[in-house]
Design an enzyme around this catalytic site. Structure first.
Site, PDB file in Angstrom:
ATOM      1  N   ARG A  63      30.800 -74.464  40.313  1.00  0.00           N
ATOM      2  CA  ARG A  63      30.151 -73.393  40.436  1.00  0.00           C
ATOM      3  C   ARG A  63      29.180 -73.337  39.354  1.00  0.00           C
ATOM      4  O   ARG A  63      27.828 -72.716  39.675  1.00  0.00           O
ATOM      5  CB  ARG A  63      30.852 -72.089  40.374  1.00  0.00           C
ATOM      6  N   SER A  64      29.492 -73.775  38.023  1.00  0.00           N
ATOM      7  CA  SER A  64      28.548 -73.684  37.052  1.00  0.00           C
ATOM      8  C   SER A  64      27.275 -74.746  37.521  1.00  0.00           C
ATOM      9  O   SER A  64      26.119 -74.429  37.104  1.00  0.00           O
ATOM     10  CB  SER A  64      28.917 -74.108  35.874  1.00  0.00           C
ATOM     11  N   ARG A  74      13.666 -73.656  41.254  1.00  0.00           N
ATOM     12  CA  ARG A  74      12.596 -72.685  40.841  1.00  0.00           C
ATOM     13  C   ARG A  74      11.589 -73.581  39.675  1.00  0.00           C
ATOM     14  O   ARG A  74      10.205 -73.485  39.853  1.00  0.00           O
ATOM     15  CB  ARG A  74      13.044 -71.603  40.012  1.00  0.00           C
ATOM     16  N   HIS A  77       9.413 -75.593  41.650  1.00  0.00           N
ATOM     17  CA  HIS A  77       8.444 -74.663  42.242  1.00  0.00           C
ATOM     18  C   HIS A  77       7.179 -74.770  41.196  1.00  0.00           C
ATOM     19  O   HIS A  77       6.025 -74.454  41.888  1.00  0.00           O
ATOM     20  CB  HIS A  77       9.064 -73.509  42.896  1.00  0.00           C
ATOM     21  N   SER A 103      28.158 -74.517  31.247  1.00  0.00           N
ATOM     22  CA  SER A 103      29.495 -74.620  31.103  1.00  0.00           C
ATOM     23  C   SER A 103      30.322 -73.517  30.414  1.00  0.00           C
ATOM     24  O   SER A 103      29.885 -73.334  29.159  1.00  0.00           O
ATOM     25  CB  SER A 103      29.813 -75.991  30.472  1.00  0.00           C
ATOM     26  N   GLY A 104      30.829 -73.017  31.062  1.00  0.00           N
ATOM     27  CA  GLY A 104      31.487 -71.728  30.470  1.00  0.00           C
ATOM     28  C   GLY A 104      32.500 -72.156  29.212  1.00  0.00           C
ATOM     29  O   GLY A 104      32.119 -71.555  28.275  1.00  0.00           O
ATOM     30  N   SER A 105      33.000 -72.937  29.688  1.00  0.00           N
ATOM     31  CA  SER A 105      34.029 -73.253  28.463  1.00  0.00           C
ATOM     32  C   SER A 105      33.418 -74.297  27.494  1.00  0.00           C
ATOM     33  O   SER A 105      33.673 -74.321  26.123  1.00  0.00           O
ATOM     34  CB  SER A 105      35.273 -74.310  29.150  1.00  0.00           C
ATOM     35  N   GLY A 106      32.219 -74.981  27.806  1.00  0.00           N
ATOM     36  CA  GLY A 106      31.691 -75.845  26.894  1.00  0.00           C
ATOM     37  C   GLY A 106      32.492 -77.002  26.707  1.00  0.00           C
ATOM     38  O   GLY A 106      32.087 -77.754  25.524  1.00  0.00           O
ATOM     39  N   THR A 108      33.950 -79.020  29.388  1.00  0.00           N
ATOM     40  CA  THR A 108      34.159 -79.970  30.877  1.00  0.00           C
ATOM     41  C   THR A 108      33.828 -81.210  30.227  1.00  0.00           C
ATOM     42  O   THR A 108      32.757 -81.321  30.090  1.00  0.00           O
ATOM     43  CB  THR A 108      33.414 -79.284  32.176  1.00  0.00           C
ATOM     44  N   SER A 165      33.528 -66.680  37.425  1.00  0.00           N
ATOM     45  CA  SER A 165      32.474 -65.812  38.049  1.00  0.00           C
ATOM     46  C   SER A 165      31.390 -65.195  37.398  1.00  0.00           C
ATOM     47  O   SER A 165      30.293 -65.318  37.782  1.00  0.00           O
ATOM     48  CB  SER A 165      33.240 -64.877  39.178  1.00  0.00           C
ATOM     49  N   GLU A 168      29.107 -67.629  36.056  1.00  0.00           N
ATOM     50  CA  GLU A 168      28.266 -68.327  36.783  1.00  0.00           C
ATOM     51  C   GLU A 168      27.219 -67.435  37.557  1.00  0.00           C
ATOM     52  O   GLU A 168      26.173 -68.052  37.621  1.00  0.00           O
ATOM     53  CB  GLU A 168      29.122 -68.960  38.045  1.00  0.00           C
ATOM     54  N   ASP A 176      16.683 -67.406  36.425  1.00  0.00           N
ATOM     55  CA  ASP A 176      15.754 -66.772  36.966  1.00  0.00           C
ATOM     56  C   ASP A 176      14.524 -66.239  35.998  1.00  0.00           C
ATOM     57  O   ASP A 176      13.443 -66.130  35.824  1.00  0.00           O
ATOM     58  CB  ASP A 176      16.200 -65.885  37.964  1.00  0.00           C
TER      59      ASP A 176
END
Ligand SMILES: O=P(O)(O)OC[C@H]1O[C@](O)(CO)[C@@H](O)[C@@H]1O
Length: 201
Positions: A63-64, A74, A77, A103-106, A108, A165, A168, A176
């Site tokens: 999901r990351s 984007r 674009h 990476s949330g954990s940093g 992976t 979650s 992510e 954005d």
């Protein structure tokens, strides 16, 4: 054995998805406001690294990675050359390029290893993570630290949501926001960008 239900657990059971949506919205908003207030320099460095790179690559697991793909689209674009690591058309990264990582954990393995490869070749690494002292953050020259739960963090203090979650969700909105700043900086109109949208869907 499952831990005893918390107040939040009981409230979600009683009030259902609308209550859950409010909680998600509240904690996402709190986390992003923290990033806006405390990571201002990192956000600017992150945006500048994108603007200066001849080519941008993105990588994240699960999901990351899905969250970062939204940013990749984007940036395309906006007219940048962007590649998603792992796609069959993605070329080799080289000196001067930018690798954006999430990476949330940093920690992976595949993501840290990709960052090591990028640095060894003279490319820059930018990272979005919850872990300021992680191996990934150490390889990054523009690191945005998000206050959110790591995927193995079970404490509700960081987030009531499942696994990574909150992190992510934050990755999507930080992407954005960085895009928005770069778009305004470019002076291009929405109509200037529109012809780059896929016409094969
Ligand atoms: O963001 P991290 O710590 O690199 O972990 C990525 C993994 O965690 C998850 O996001 C779990 O929520 C998976 O989708 C993915 O495989």
């Amino acid at each position: 054995m499952a831990p005893p239900p918390t107040m939040e657990h009981m409230d979600v059971l009683e009030h259902g998805p609308s209550y859950a949506l409010s909680r998600v919205s509240q904690e996402l908003s709190r986390s992003l406001e923290h990033v806006a207030q405390h990571e201002s320099r990192s956000l600017s460095a992150f945006a500048d690294a994108i603007a200066e790179a001849p080519r941008v690559f993105v990588i994240g697991a699960g999901r990351s990675g899905l969250a970062l793909k939204m940013t990749a689209m984007r940036l395309m674009h906006l007219g940048l050359e962007v590649h998603v690591a792992g796609e069959v058309t993605t070329p080799a990264i080289s000196s001067g390029d930018l690798l954006i990582t999430a990476s949330g954990s940093g920690t992976t393995t595949g993501i840290v290893s990709a960052a090591e490869t990028a640095v060894s070749l003279g490319a820059k690494v930018a990272a979005i993570t919850t872990a300021a002292s992680s191996p990934l953050a150490k390889l990054s020259s523009a690191t945005i630290v998000v206050p959110a739960a790591g995927k193995l963090d079970r404490s509700e203090a960081a987030s009531v949501q499942y696994a990574g979650s909150l992190f992510e969700q934050a990755v999507v909105l930080i992407g954005d926001a960085v895009f928005h700043a770069l778009w305004r900086r470019s002076g291009a109109s929405a109509d200037d960008l529109w012809p780059r949208h896929s016409n094969l869907e």
